[in-house]
Scaffold this motif. Structure first.
Motif, PDB file in Angstrom:
ATOM      1  N   GLY A 317      41.203  37.047  50.164  1.00 39.35           N
ATOM      2  CA  GLY A 317      40.743  37.180  51.539  1.00 39.35           C
ATOM      3  C   GLY A 317      41.287  38.383  52.278  1.00 39.35           C
ATOM      4  O   GLY A 317      41.174  38.456  53.512  1.00 39.35           O
ATOM      5  N   LEU A 318      41.882  39.367  51.568  1.00 41.41           N
ATOM      6  CA  LEU A 318      42.340  40.594  52.207  1.00 41.41           C
ATOM      7  C   LEU A 318      41.196  41.601  52.209  1.00 41.41           C
ATOM      8  O   LEU A 318      40.455  41.723  51.237  1.00 41.41           O
ATOM      9  N   VAL A 319      41.056  42.343  53.305  1.00 36.88           N
ATOM     10  CA  VAL A 319      39.927  43.271  53.422  1.00 36.88           C
ATOM     11  C   VAL A 319      40.382  44.543  54.125  1.00 36.88           C
ATOM     12  O   VAL A 319      41.181  44.517  55.063  1.00 36.88           O
ATOM     13  N   ILE A 320      39.881  45.690  53.649  1.00 38.13           N
ATOM     14  CA  ILE A 320      40.172  46.991  54.246  1.00 38.13           C
ATOM     15  C   ILE A 320      39.121  47.278  55.321  1.00 38.13           C
ATOM     16  O   ILE A 320      37.927  47.182  55.060  1.00 38.13           O
ATOM     17  N   GLN A 321      39.598  47.637  56.524  1.00 40.96           N
ATOM     18  CA  GLN A 321      38.682  47.922  57.628  1.00 40.96           C
ATOM     19  C   GLN A 321      39.157  49.154  58.389  1.00 40.96           C
ATOM     20  O   GLN A 321      40.340  49.516  58.345  1.00 40.96           O
ATOM     21  N   ALA A 322      38.218  49.792  59.099  1.00 47.99           N
ATOM     22  CA  ALA A 322      38.565  50.909  59.968  1.00 47.99           C
ATOM     23  C   ALA A 322      39.378  50.417  61.159  1.00 47.99           C
ATOM     24  O   ALA A 322      39.131  49.329  61.688  1.00 47.99           O
ATOM     25  N   LYS A 326      43.790  55.036  63.676  1.00 45.98           N
ATOM     26  CA  LYS A 326      44.683  54.928  62.516  1.00 45.98           C
ATOM     27  C   LYS A 326      43.960  55.124  61.188  1.00 45.98           C
ATOM     28  O   LYS A 326      44.557  54.945  60.134  1.00 45.98           O
ATOM     29  N   ASN A 327      42.685  55.409  61.189  1.00 47.97           N
ATOM     30  CA  ASN A 327      41.886  55.531  59.981  1.00 47.97           C
ATOM     31  C   ASN A 327      41.570  54.154  59.414  1.00 47.97           C
ATOM     32  O   ASN A 327      40.676  53.491  59.890  1.00 47.97           O
ATOM     33  N   LEU A 328      42.352  53.671  58.426  1.00 50.80           N
ATOM     34  CA  LEU A 328      42.077  52.384  57.802  1.00 50.80           C
ATOM     35  C   LEU A 328      43.268  51.448  57.946  1.00 50.80           C
ATOM     36  O   LEU A 328      44.401  51.886  58.152  1.00 50.80           O
ATOM     37  N   GLY A 329      42.998  50.156  57.785  1.00 55.48           N
ATOM     38  CA  GLY A 329      44.050  49.150  57.806  1.00 55.48           C
ATOM     39  C   GLY A 329      43.662  47.970  56.940  1.00 55.48           C
ATOM     40  O   GLY A 329      42.517  47.850  56.490  1.00 55.48           O
ATOM     41  N   LEU A 330      44.624  47.088  56.688  1.00 53.58           N
ATOM     42  CA  LEU A 330      44.380  45.896  55.875  1.00 53.58           C
ATOM     43  C   LEU A 330      44.385  44.667  56.785  1.00 53.58           C
ATOM     44  O   LEU A 330      45.307  44.480  57.592  1.00 53.58           O
ATOM     45  N   PHE A 331      43.359  43.835  56.644  1.00 55.13           N
ATOM     46  CA  PHE A 331      43.197  42.640  57.468  1.00 55.13           C
ATOM     47  C   PHE A 331      43.101  41.401  56.574  1.00 55.13           C
ATOM     48  O   PHE A 331      42.887  41.514  55.359  1.00 55.13           O
ATOM     49  N   THR A 332      43.261  40.234  57.164  1.00 55.85           N
ATOM     50  CA  THR A 332      43.093  38.983  56.437  1.00 55.85           C
ATOM     51  C   THR A 332      41.919  38.209  57.021  1.00 55.85           C
ATOM     52  O   THR A 332      41.770  38.106  58.246  1.00 55.85           O
ATOM     53  N   ILE A 429      50.079  34.153  60.575  1.00 60.59           N
ATOM     54  CA  ILE A 429      49.142  35.251  60.839  1.00 60.59           C
ATOM     55  C   ILE A 429      47.743  34.658  60.990  1.00 60.59           C
ATOM     56  O   ILE A 429      47.295  33.887  60.129  1.00 60.59           O
ATOM     57  N   GLN A 430      47.061  35.022  62.050  1.00 61.79           N
ATOM     58  CA  GLN A 430      45.751  34.460  62.325  1.00 61.79           C
ATOM     59  C   GLN A 430      44.660  35.151  61.500  1.00 61.79           C
ATOM     60  O   GLN A 430      44.807  36.310  61.105  1.00 61.79           O
ATOM     61  N   ALA A 431      43.578  34.430  61.246  1.00 60.23           N
ATOM     62  CA  ALA A 431      42.421  35.013  60.578  1.00 60.23           C
ATOM     63  C   ALA A 431      41.905  36.199  61.386  1.00 60.23           C
ATOM     64  O   ALA A 431      41.932  36.178  62.620  1.00 60.23           O
ATOM     65  N   GLN A 432      41.475  37.257  60.686  1.00 57.91           N
ATOM     66  CA  GLN A 432      40.957  38.503  61.272  1.00 57.91           C
ATOM     67  C   GLN A 432      42.054  39.388  61.873  1.00 57.91           C
ATOM     68  O   GLN A 432      41.753  40.427  62.471  1.00 57.91           O
ATOM     69  N   GLU A 433      43.325  39.018  61.699  1.00 56.18           N
ATOM     70  CA  GLU A 433      44.418  39.829  62.239  1.00 56.18           C
ATOM     71  C   GLU A 433      44.768  40.955  61.277  1.00 56.18           C
ATOM     72  O   GLU A 433      44.723  40.787  60.047  1.00 56.18           O
ATOM     73  N   GLU A 434      45.141  42.115  61.831  1.00 53.98           N
ATOM     74  CA  GLU A 434      45.572  43.219  60.977  1.00 53.98           C
ATOM     75  C   GLU A 434      46.976  42.940  60.448  1.00 53.98           C
ATOM     76  O   GLU A 434      47.846  42.451  61.176  1.00 53.98           O
TER      77      GLU A 434
END
Length: 473
Positions: A317-322, A326-332, A429-434
């Motif tokens: 459930g980890l996902v890379i997003q803009a 900061k360019n890119l980051g990792l979210f859950t 850590i909440q869902a959709q949090e970076e």
């Protein structure tokens, strides 16, 4: 060379330019001796089901179980040999140590992937440990590889050359495979930082490795197949202490799944490293050496051992997003509980001189720097590990810094003295949090880790923001 004679439908646009090979073939600049050096075969008469008597299998358990699934840990450097034509009469086609040579799984299909051109999918469910296919092509030399890459870059063409690095008696063994013109169905498999396949070099009748791709988790029908083109764990590189990679911690001799730290020599504190739910149990802010059980441990320390968490891989459930600014980051995508292992920060382990040279080059080119300096304190002496995921790394490289992070870095050793930089949730850590961690230290001194870089403005915007990213200067 046969023109695309396999069981799959290749794109019509490639039918005239791609020649099919079921496994690797010699190309320009390769070491031909490797193709004609035949490993000594076994003389088994029992279908090679007992590794103690089968000289092709060098570990205590067979390479594959009775159902043909890979049995060893995916993250260890061990030479895998299958039985072959020079083996004894007991090692026939029904031999349990012949899996990769029987060819790819059925039900694989090439499909268009938005934004990626083509990809390889499975029509059927694939179980963890199952061999899927090879990544096969021309085995070429370093000079030829560099020339082909320059030519492809000039023409704006895709590059499929795979660099396989193995470590034999501390020396790197490099194999370069190019499936651009001569290859198999593996050439269509895309990269992922959270892959469902893992690459295992397997030798069959020669010293040239077959790059075998095994399912590292259960794969659902209609799912796209992918593997990590680099590495999911630290790799030795220029200037690092290779002895650390080959110094194996003394394993325990537990027979109770290592649930009692008083009897498990891999756990040195009074309570287990992890609870029954796999969550980290110690205080996050203390310098304590953490060791997980590994392949040298006793029979009780199997894959269900309670002291094996980091080695099982990252959370789903980890996902890379803009990220704006900061360019890119990792979210859950999912809620993560405090103490849960999330992923590693993995890459090349390099020396200080090499790190400084890379930083100067990146600064000159205006490129981002991802080198992490991990500092541990053992008997009052600092133990420093430098990890660079710039070219070879994992999904952890996308995690941004925060002065008030939700992840904490814990060095964990598994089967060698090189630490795995494991990132655990230090709060819920909440869902959709970076996801984020502190690149330096939340206490001073000693530091637990630092990103090697010049003073750069911090963009975390938390109440405790220091204004700058950590720096060595």
């Amino acid at each position: 060379m046969d023109q695309l004679e396999d069981d799959y439908d290749h794109p019509a646009s490639l039918s005239a330019t791609l020649s099919y090979c079921p496994t690797n073939v010699p190309g320009q600049g390769c070491d031909l001796d490797l193709f004609y050096t035949i490993p000594l075969g076994c003389d088994c008469s029992n279908l090679c089901s007992h590794p103690q008597s089968c000289s092709c299998q060098i570990l205590d358990q067979p390479n594959y179980n009775d159902d043909g699934k890979y049995q060893h840990a995916f993250n260890q450097d061990i030479p895998i040999f299958e039985c072959h034509e020079s083996c004894g009469s007991g090692s026939g086609r029904t031999c349990s140590n012949r899996v990769v040579q029987k060819g790819p799984l059925k039900g694989l299909v090439i499909q268009a992937v938005p934004g990626k051109n083509l990809g390889l999918f499975t029509r059927e469910h694939i179980e963890q440990g199952r061999f899927v296919c090879e990544y096969a092509g021309e085995v070429i030399g370093q000079v030829q590889a560099e020339a082909r890459i320059r030519a492809q870059d000039h023409l704006g063409q895709d590059n499929y050359i795979l660099k396989v690095v193995e470590h034999v008696e501390k020396e790197p063994v490099i194999t370069l495979i190019d499936p651009t013109a001569i290859g198999n169905i593996g050439r269509y498999i895309n990269h992922s930082c959270d892959p469902n396949l893992v690459m295992i070099p397997v030798r069959i009748g020669s010293m040239v490795p077959h790059v075998a791709l095994f399912a590292c988790r259960d794969i659902q029908a209609q799912e796209e197949l992918n593997f990590h083109y680099g590495s999911r764990r630290d790799h030795p590189s220029n200037g690092c202490d290779l002895d650390l990679f080959y110094t194996i911690p003394l394993g325990c001799d537990c027979s109770n799944l290592c649930s009692h730290p008083q009897s498990c020599s891999c756990q040195i504190l009074d309570q287990p490293n992890y609870n029954d739910d796999g969550k980290y149990q110690h205080a996050f802010n203390q310098d304590i050496p953490i060791f997980e059980c590994h392949e040298s441990c006793g029979s009780g320390s199997g894959r269900t051992c309670s002291n094996r968490v980091v080695q099982k891989g990252p959370l789903k459930g980890l996902v890379i997003q803009a990220v704006p600014g900061k360019n890119l980051g990792l979210f859950t995508r999912e809620h993560i509980e405090q103490g849960r292992f999330v992923c590693e920060y993995a890459g090349e382990v390099i020396g200080q001189v090499q790190a400084e040279a890379r930083i100067r080059a990146q600064d000159h080119l205006g490129q981002d720097n991802y080198i992490l300096k991990v500092v541990e304190h053992v008997e009052k002496e600092p133990v420093i590990t430098l990890i660079d995921p710039t070219a070879i790394g994992n999904i952890g490289r996308y995690i941004n810094h925060s002065c008030d992070p939700n992840l904490v870095m814990i060095p964990v050793r598994i089967g060698s003295m090189v630490p795995h930089v494991a990132l655990f949730a230090c709060r819920d850590i909440q869902a959709q949090e970076e996801l984020n961690f502190h690149y330096g230290s939340r206490r001073d001194p000693p530091s637990n880790g630092e990103i090697l870089e010049h003073r750069t403005s911090c963009l975390c915007r938390t109440k405790s923001c220091s204004g700058f990213l950590p720096s060595l200067k």
